[in-house]
Write a protein that holds these residues in place. Structure first.
Motif, PDB file in Angstrom:
ATOM      1  N   PHE A  93      54.534  48.311  44.116  1.00  0.00           N
ATOM      2  CA  PHE A  93      53.824  49.367  44.838  1.00  0.00           C
ATOM      3  C   PHE A  93      52.316  49.322  44.619  1.00  0.00           C
ATOM      4  CE2 PHE A  93      58.112  50.811  45.234  1.00  0.00           C
ATOM      5  CZ  PHE A  93      58.132  51.483  46.455  1.00  0.00           C
ATOM      6  N   CYS A  94      51.854  48.393  43.771  1.00  0.00           N
ATOM      7  CA  CYS A  94      50.417  48.150  43.655  1.00  0.00           C
ATOM      8  C   CYS A  94      49.917  47.169  44.714  1.00  0.00           C
ATOM      9  CB  CYS A  94      50.079  47.609  42.263  1.00  0.00           C
ATOM     10  SG  CYS A  94      49.959  48.893  41.006  1.00  0.00           S
ATOM     11  N   LEU A  95      50.847  46.570  45.447  1.00  0.00           N
ATOM     12  CA  LEU A  95      50.453  45.670  46.533  1.00  0.00           C
ATOM     13  C   LEU A  95      49.772  46.466  47.640  1.00  0.00           C
ATOM     14  CD1 LEU A  95      53.724  43.513  46.756  1.00  0.00           C
ATOM     15  CD2 LEU A  95      51.521  42.765  45.825  1.00  0.00           C
ATOM     16  N   ASN A  96      49.007  45.778  48.484  1.00  0.00           N
ATOM     17  CA  ASN A  96      48.346  46.431  49.611  1.00  0.00           C
ATOM     18  C   ASN A  96      49.309  46.555  50.782  1.00  0.00           C
ATOM     19  OD1 ASN A  96      45.760  46.682  48.407  1.00  0.00           O
ATOM     20  ND2 ASN A  96      45.346  44.522  48.832  1.00  0.00           N
ATOM     21  N   PHE A  97      49.576  47.787  51.193  1.00  0.00           N
ATOM     22  CA  PHE A  97      50.371  48.051  52.386  1.00  0.00           C
ATOM     23  C   PHE A  97      49.416  48.592  53.441  1.00  0.00           C
ATOM     24  CE2 PHE A  97      53.320  48.318  48.850  1.00  0.00           C
ATOM     25  CZ  PHE A  97      54.407  47.576  49.310  1.00  0.00           C
TER      26      PHE A  97
ATOM     27  N   LEU B 123      56.451  44.034  54.226  1.00  0.00           N
ATOM     28  CA  LEU B 123      55.391  44.866  54.805  1.00  0.00           C
ATOM     29  C   LEU B 123      54.055  44.709  54.090  1.00  0.00           C
ATOM     30  CD1 LEU B 123      57.210  48.265  55.501  1.00  0.00           C
ATOM     31  CD2 LEU B 123      56.857  46.348  57.059  1.00  0.00           C
ATOM     32  N   ALA B 124      54.070  44.151  52.877  1.00  0.00           N
ATOM     33  CA  ALA B 124      52.838  44.048  52.093  1.00  0.00           C
ATOM     34  C   ALA B 124      51.861  43.053  52.713  1.00  0.00           C
ATOM     35  CB  ALA B 124      53.161  43.632  50.662  1.00  0.00           C
ATOM     36  N   CYS B 125      50.576  43.354  52.580  1.00  0.00           N
ATOM     37  CA  CYS B 125      49.537  42.464  53.098  1.00  0.00           C
ATOM     38  C   CYS B 125      49.173  41.418  52.038  1.00  0.00           C
ATOM     39  CB  CYS B 125      48.295  43.263  53.455  1.00  0.00           C
ATOM     40  SG  CYS B 125      48.611  44.593  54.631  1.00  0.00           S
ATOM     41  N   GLY B 126      48.717  40.290  52.496  1.00  0.00           N
ATOM     42  CA  GLY B 126      48.294  39.244  51.574  1.00  0.00           C
ATOM     43  C   GLY B 126      49.457  38.418  51.050  1.00  0.00           C
ATOM     44  N   ASP B 127      49.184  37.631  50.035  1.00  0.00           N
ATOM     45  CA  ASP B 127      50.166  36.717  49.457  1.00  0.00           C
ATOM     46  C   ASP B 127      51.074  37.473  48.491  1.00  0.00           C
ATOM     47  OD1 ASP B 127      51.581  34.559  48.623  1.00  0.00           O
ATOM     48  OD2 ASP B 127      49.985  33.697  47.383  1.00  0.00           O
ATOM     49  N   THR B 128      52.369  37.496  48.788  1.00  0.00           N
ATOM     50  CA  THR B 128      53.341  38.198  47.937  1.00  0.00           C
ATOM     51  C   THR B 128      54.266  37.220  47.217  1.00  0.00           C
ATOM     52  OG1 THR B 128      54.924  38.423  49.766  1.00  0.00           O
ATOM     53  CG2 THR B 128      53.316  40.211  49.466  1.00  0.00           C
TER      54      THR B 128
END
Length: 323
Positions: A180-184, A203-208
Motif C-alpha cells: 500500500f506504499c506503492l503509487n496508485f 493497479l499500481a503505477c511504476g515497476d512492481t
C-alpha cells in the motif's frame, strides 16, 4: 461531474511537477459480481445462507469441543480453535461482500482495503500453520501413542495455537505496508471480490516486479513450509498405519486423519491455484471462483467434513441437540 468525484474520490498529488498528470487513489471500487447485474439479489441470498451456515456449523463445533467431556483432548482442542479461526477468516470478506451486493455501492476506502488485505493474510497463514499443528498432533497420536499425553500436554497445545496465530504477523504487516506504499495513480477498480495483492499490484503505477517477487516469496514461506510439514507427518503416519497387523486397526487409525486430509487438500489446492500459478495463466473469472472456494465454501463444509466422519463429534452433537 459530482457523481464521478463521489465514485472515484481521487485527489491530486502534492508534487507540483506531477500535478497535471498524477492523481492519488484514496478509494477502491470492488467490482465483484457487477458483471452479473440480474443476479445480485440471488447472490446476496446465497452468500447470506452460506455465512449463516458457517457461523452455526463452526459455532456448534466450538461449543461441543468446550463442554463435552469426551472431547477434551488435544485433537478437539485444535478443532475448536480451527473452527473459531474459520469464523474470523470468513468474517473478513463475507460481510463486506454482502453489503456490496445489497447496496450496490462497492466502494472501499484505502485504509479499509489495507486492513482487509492484512487481516486476510494473517488469518490465512494462521490457518496454514494450524493445519500443520493438527497434522503433527495426528502424527504423535499414531506414531508415538505411548508418549502422546506427555508430548501433547495442555501447555504445549496452547503454545502451538498461540504461535500459529501470531507467527507471521510482523512479516505480513510489513508486506501489506509495502504493497500500500506503492503509487496508485490510475484506475481504482479492483476486478475481485475482496482486496488482495494480485489485483492491487495490477493497479499500481511504476515497476512492481520487486513487490510481486516479495509477495510470492512470502506465500512460498508461509504456505509451502507448513504444507511440507503436513506432508512429512502424513508420510510417516501412512508408513506406521501400513505396519499395523490388523485391518480394523489400520481402518481406525486412518479414519482419525481422513477429515483433516480432505480439508488440507481443498484449502491448499484452491489457494495454490490463486497465488502460486504463473501470472500469464490467470483468468479473472477462475481467480474469483477459487478465491470464493477457499474463503467461503471450505469454511462452510468444514463442520460437515469433521462431524459426518467422526463418531465422537456426532455423539456430542446428539447430546447437545436431542430429538
Amino acid at each position: 461531474m459530482q457523481k464521478r468525484n463521489n465514485l472515484l474520490k481521487v485527489i491530486q498529488a502534492d508534487d507540483p511537477m506531477a500535478r497535471d498528470n498524477l492523481t492519488i487513489v484514496v478509494e477502491f471500487i470492488l467490482l465483484g459480481f457487477s458483471d452479473l447485474p440480474n443476479l445480485q439479489g440471488f447472490l446476496f441470498a446465497v452468500f447470506f445462507i452460506i455465512y449463516i451456515s458457517i457461523l452455526i456449523g463452526n459455532g456448534l463445533l466450538i461449543i461441543i469441543t468446550k463442554i463435552d467431556p469426551s472431547l477434551q483432548t488435544p485433537m478437539y482442542f485444535f478443532l475448536g480453535n480451527f473452527s473459531f479461526l474459520e469464523i474470523c477468516y470468513t468474517s473478513v470478506t463475507l460481510p463486506r461482500m454482502l453489503a456490496d451486493l445489497w447496496t450496490q455501492k462497492r466502494t472501499i476506502s484505502f485504509l479499509q482495503c489495507a486492513v482487509q488485505t492484512c487481516s486476510l493474510y494473517i488469518l490465512g497463514v494462521a490457518e496454514c500453520l494450524l493445519l500443520a499443528v493438527m497434522a503433527y498432533d495426528r502424527y504423535v497420536a499414531i506414531c508415538k501413542p505411548l508418549y502422546y499425553p506427555l508430548i501433547m500436554n495442555r501447555r504445549i497445545c496452547i503454545q502451538l495455537v498461540v504461535v500459529s496465530w501470531i507467527f507471521g504477523v510482523p512479516v505480513l504487516v510489513e508486506e501489506t505496508y509495502q504493497i500500500f506504499c506503492l503509487n496508485f495513480c490510475g484506475p481504482n477498480k479492483l476486478n475481485h471480490i475482496f482486496c488482495d495483492a494480485p489485483p492491487l499490484l495490477e493497479l499500481a503505477c511504476g515497476d512492481t516486479y520487486k513487490r510481486e517477487i516479495s509477495v510470492h516469496v512470502a506465500a512460498l514461506a508461509f504456505v509451502i513450509i507448513p504444507f511440507l510439514l503436513i506432508l512429512t507427518s502424513y508420510v510417516k503416519i501412512i508408513i506406521t498405519i501400513l505396519r499395523l497387523p490388523s485391518t480394523s486397526g489400520r481402518s481406525k487409525a486412518f479414519s482419525t486423519c481422513s477429515s483433516h486430509l480432505i480439508v488440507v487438500s481443498l484449502f491448499y489446492g484452491s489457494g495454490s491455484i490463486v497465488y502460486l500459478r504463473p501470472k500469464s495463466h490467470h483468468s479473472t473469472g477462475s481467480v474469483k471462483v477459487f478465491a470464493l472456494f477457499y474463503t467461503t465454501v471450505i469454511p462452510m463444509f468444514n463442520p460437515f467434513i469433521y462431524s459426518l466422519r467422526n463418531k465422537d463429534v456426532i455423539a456430542a452433537l446428539r447430546k447437545l441437540c436431542p430429538k
